[in-house]
Design a protein around this motif. Sequence first.
Motif, PDB file in Angstrom:
ATOM      1  N   GLU A 124     -18.686   6.344  -8.697  1.00 37.26           N
ATOM      2  CA  GLU A 124     -17.984   5.351  -8.868  1.00 37.26           C
ATOM      3  C   GLU A 124     -16.494   5.460  -8.743  1.00 37.26           C
ATOM      4  OE1 GLU A 124     -19.307   3.436 -12.598  1.00 37.26           O
ATOM      5  OE2 GLU A 124     -21.146   2.941 -11.478  1.00 37.26           O
ATOM      6  N   GLY A 125     -15.808   4.940  -7.940  1.00 38.53           N
ATOM      7  CA  GLY A 125     -14.237   5.167  -7.727  1.00 38.53           C
ATOM      8  C   GLY A 125     -13.536   4.065  -8.195  1.00 38.53           C
ATOM      9  N   HIS A 126     -12.322   3.988  -8.921  1.00 32.64           N
ATOM     10  CA  HIS A 126     -11.692   3.370  -9.597  1.00 32.64           C
ATOM     11  C   HIS A 126     -10.098   3.242  -9.325  1.00 32.64           C
ATOM     12  CE1 HIS A 126     -15.226   1.880 -12.114  1.00 32.64           C
ATOM     13  NE2 HIS A 126     -15.462   3.230 -12.045  1.00 32.64           N
ATOM     14  N   ALA A 127      -9.516   2.331  -9.420  1.00 35.70           N
ATOM     15  CA  ALA A 127      -8.172   2.438  -9.450  1.00 35.70           C
ATOM     16  C   ALA A 127      -7.330   1.599 -10.369  1.00 35.70           C
ATOM     17  CB  ALA A 127      -7.406   1.820  -7.939  1.00 35.70           C
ATOM     18  N   ASP A 128      -5.991   1.636 -10.858  1.00 30.93           N
ATOM     19  CA  ASP A 128      -5.388   0.956 -11.763  1.00 30.93           C
ATOM     20  C   ASP A 128      -4.876  -0.395 -11.078  1.00 30.93           C
ATOM     21  OD1 ASP A 128      -2.879   1.238 -10.440  1.00 30.93           O
ATOM     22  OD2 ASP A 128      -2.493   3.097 -11.460  1.00 30.93           O
ATOM     23  N   GLU A 129      -4.379  -1.170 -11.775  1.00 30.41           N
ATOM     24  CA  GLU A 129      -4.303  -2.344 -11.576  1.00 30.41           C
ATOM     25  C   GLU A 129      -2.947  -2.695 -10.359  1.00 30.41           C
ATOM     26  OE1 GLU A 129      -1.353  -3.709 -15.340  1.00 30.41           O
ATOM     27  OE2 GLU A 129      -3.386  -4.175 -15.352  1.00 30.41           O
ATOM     28  N   ARG A 130      -2.134  -1.685 -10.366  1.00 29.46           N
ATOM     29  CA  ARG A 130      -1.085  -1.952  -9.329  1.00 29.46           C
ATOM     30  C   ARG A 130      -1.594  -2.014  -7.950  1.00 29.46           C
ATOM     31  NH1 ARG A 130       2.426   3.034 -11.761  1.00 29.46           N
ATOM     32  NH2 ARG A 130       0.350   3.779 -11.661  1.00 29.46           N
ATOM     33  N   GLY A 131      -1.122  -2.834  -7.079  1.00 30.07           N
ATOM     34  CA  GLY A 131      -1.652  -2.985  -5.678  1.00 30.07           C
ATOM     35  C   GLY A 131      -2.264  -3.919  -5.550  1.00 30.07           C
ATOM     36  N   THR A 132      -2.591  -4.445  -4.242  1.00 32.13           N
ATOM     37  CA  THR A 132      -3.455  -5.547  -4.130  1.00 32.13           C
ATOM     38  C   THR A 132      -5.024  -5.289  -4.522  1.00 32.13           C
ATOM     39  OG1 THR A 132      -3.934  -5.046  -1.574  1.00 32.13           O
ATOM     40  CG2 THR A 132      -1.827  -6.468  -2.114  1.00 32.13           C
ATOM     41  N   LYS A 133      -5.790  -6.338  -4.342  1.00 33.26           N
ATOM     42  CA  LYS A 133      -7.283  -5.761  -4.761  1.00 33.26           C
ATOM     43  C   LYS A 133      -7.851  -5.077  -3.592  1.00 33.26           C
ATOM     44  CE  LYS A 133      -8.266  -9.775  -7.681  1.00 33.26           C
ATOM     45  NZ  LYS A 133      -8.929  -9.329  -8.946  1.00 33.26           N
ATOM     46  N   GLU A 134      -7.616  -5.484  -2.467  1.00 30.91           N
ATOM     47  CA  GLU A 134      -8.067  -4.814  -1.159  1.00 30.91           C
ATOM     48  C   GLU A 134      -7.397  -3.585  -1.174  1.00 30.91           C
ATOM     49  OE1 GLU A 134      -6.286  -7.589  -1.207  1.00 30.91           O
ATOM     50  OE2 GLU A 134      -7.969  -9.120  -0.839  1.00 30.91           O
ATOM     51  N   TYR A 135      -6.433  -3.197  -1.365  1.00 27.32           N
ATOM     52  CA  TYR A 135      -5.739  -1.737  -1.481  1.00 27.32           C
ATOM     53  C   TYR A 135      -6.457  -0.867  -2.444  1.00 27.32           C
ATOM     54  CZ  TYR A 135      -2.781   2.224  -1.378  1.00 27.32           C
ATOM     55  OH  TYR A 135      -2.409   3.420  -1.456  1.00 27.32           O
ATOM     56  N   LEU A 137      -9.508  -1.407  -3.803  1.00 32.45           N
ATOM     57  CA  LEU A 137     -10.981  -1.017  -3.311  1.00 32.45           C
ATOM     58  C   LEU A 137     -10.950   0.165  -2.495  1.00 32.45           C
ATOM     59  CD1 LEU A 137     -12.502  -4.644  -3.141  1.00 32.45           C
ATOM     60  CD2 LEU A 137     -13.234  -2.866  -4.451  1.00 32.45           C
ATOM     61  N   ALA A 138      -9.960   0.121  -1.553  1.00 29.64           N
ATOM     62  CA  ALA A 138      -9.957   1.123  -0.295  1.00 29.64           C
ATOM     63  C   ALA A 138      -9.626   2.426  -1.062  1.00 29.64           C
ATOM     64  CB  ALA A 138      -9.195   0.727   0.729  1.00 29.64           C
ATOM     65  N   LEU A 139      -8.683   2.439  -2.098  1.00 29.95           N
ATOM     66  CA  LEU A 139      -8.101   3.524  -2.786  1.00 29.95           C
ATOM     67  C   LEU A 139      -9.350   4.049  -3.650  1.00 29.95           C
ATOM     68  CD1 LEU A 139      -6.023   5.664  -3.661  1.00 29.95           C
ATOM     69  CD2 LEU A 139      -5.379   4.046  -5.363  1.00 29.95           C
ATOM     70  N   GLY A 140     -10.365   3.376  -4.361  1.00 29.76           N
ATOM     71  CA  GLY A 140     -11.410   3.612  -5.141  1.00 29.76           C
ATOM     72  C   GLY A 140     -12.497   4.326  -4.192  1.00 29.76           C
ATOM     73  N   GLU A 141     -12.583   3.728  -3.070  1.00 29.77           N
ATOM     74  CA  GLU A 141     -13.279   4.206  -2.229  1.00 29.77           C
ATOM     75  C   GLU A 141     -13.070   5.774  -1.621  1.00 29.77           C
ATOM     76  OE1 GLU A 141     -15.906   3.086   2.153  1.00 29.77           O
ATOM     77  OE2 GLU A 141     -14.344   1.801   1.299  1.00 29.77           O
ATOM     78  N   ARG A 142     -11.791   5.923  -1.396  1.00 32.83           N
ATOM     79  CA  ARG A 142     -11.152   7.054  -0.867  1.00 32.83           C
ATOM     80  C   ARG A 142     -11.467   8.262  -1.963  1.00 32.83           C
ATOM     81  NH1 ARG A 142      -6.952   3.857   1.046  1.00 32.83           N
ATOM     82  NH2 ARG A 142      -5.656   4.948  -0.585  1.00 32.83           N
ATOM     83  N   ARG A 143     -11.245   7.789  -3.141  1.00 32.29           N
ATOM     84  CA  ARG A 143     -11.422   8.797  -4.311  1.00 32.29           C
ATOM     85  C   ARG A 143     -12.901   9.185  -4.332  1.00 32.29           C
ATOM     86  NH1 ARG A 143      -7.054   5.669  -8.147  1.00 32.29           N
ATOM     87  NH2 ARG A 143      -5.288   6.883  -7.589  1.00 32.29           N
ATOM     88  N   ALA A 144     -13.707   8.256  -4.402  1.00 32.17           N
ATOM     89  CA  ALA A 144     -15.302   8.541  -4.669  1.00 32.17           C
ATOM     90  C   ALA A 144     -15.653   9.339  -3.364  1.00 32.17           C
ATOM     91  CB  ALA A 144     -16.181   7.273  -4.487  1.00 32.17           C
ATOM     92  N   ASN A 145     -15.196   9.140  -2.222  1.00 32.15           N
ATOM     93  CA  ASN A 145     -15.684   9.906  -0.826  1.00 32.15           C
ATOM     94  C   ASN A 145     -15.002  11.394  -0.986  1.00 32.15           C
ATOM     95  OD1 ASN A 145     -17.019   8.020   0.204  1.00 32.15           O
ATOM     96  ND2 ASN A 145     -15.280   6.941   1.352  1.00 32.15           N
ATOM     97  N   ALA A 146     -13.839  11.560  -1.543  1.00 32.43           N
ATOM     98  CA  ALA A 146     -13.130  12.721  -1.777  1.00 32.43           C
ATOM     99  C   ALA A 146     -14.221  13.472  -2.738  1.00 32.43           C
ATOM    100  CB  ALA A 146     -12.050  12.810  -2.355  1.00 32.43           C
ATOM    101  N   VAL A 147     -14.787  13.000  -3.652  1.00 32.69           N
ATOM    102  CA  VAL A 147     -15.636  13.786  -4.646  1.00 32.69           C
ATOM    103  C   VAL A 147     -16.769  14.141  -3.981  1.00 32.69           C
ATOM    104  CG1 VAL A 147     -16.942  13.454  -6.860  1.00 32.69           C
ATOM    105  CG2 VAL A 147     -14.434  12.838  -6.768  1.00 32.69           C
TER     106      VAL A 147
END
Length: 192
Positions: A124-135, A137-147
Amino acid sequence: MSISMQKKAFAMVLSLGLVAGCSSTGETVQDDGYGTDVSAVDQAGGSTVYGGADDGGVSSSGLTEAEREEARMAAERAAEAAKRSVTTFYFDFDTSEIKPAAREVLIAHARYLAANPGQQVRLEGHADERGTKEYNLALGERRANAVQRFLIVNGATRGQLETVSYGEEKPEVMGSSESSWAQNRRVELIFK
């Protein structure tokens, strides 16, 4: 000028006190009985731990090679299990790069997954509140994919892993401080 001299004098007195306190007095220490039945290392090179007045103890010099190897393997399994108890991995701001400190723990997870092909895990990828919701979501996905990629390279199979991104939607800690944000930038491993 006199304050500087006072500081120097104080430093000299402190140094002399330290030297005097660390010096030996030449007195012999009385044997209070503790030195007679406690041995850290016996002459054969093995360590001995005594259990009390019955002179019974456990000595590593009495172990066979097979028993030593079994003990070493048990210690390694325990260390791997301790590493696997960590299931949350944190990321720096606006990056999906796995931190060097997390790599050894992730390798332990990958080895466990390789040894247990039926085990499934959701990343499960997560991000902090800074940035847009879409950004986020994409950042959380990149983190989960990296792991996920890291685990696969180190022995897990793609079929064991599922990735999902929650972006900023499931914060671990509420708040708008650097401390809160740091705890929300993460990937969690959820074993099924």
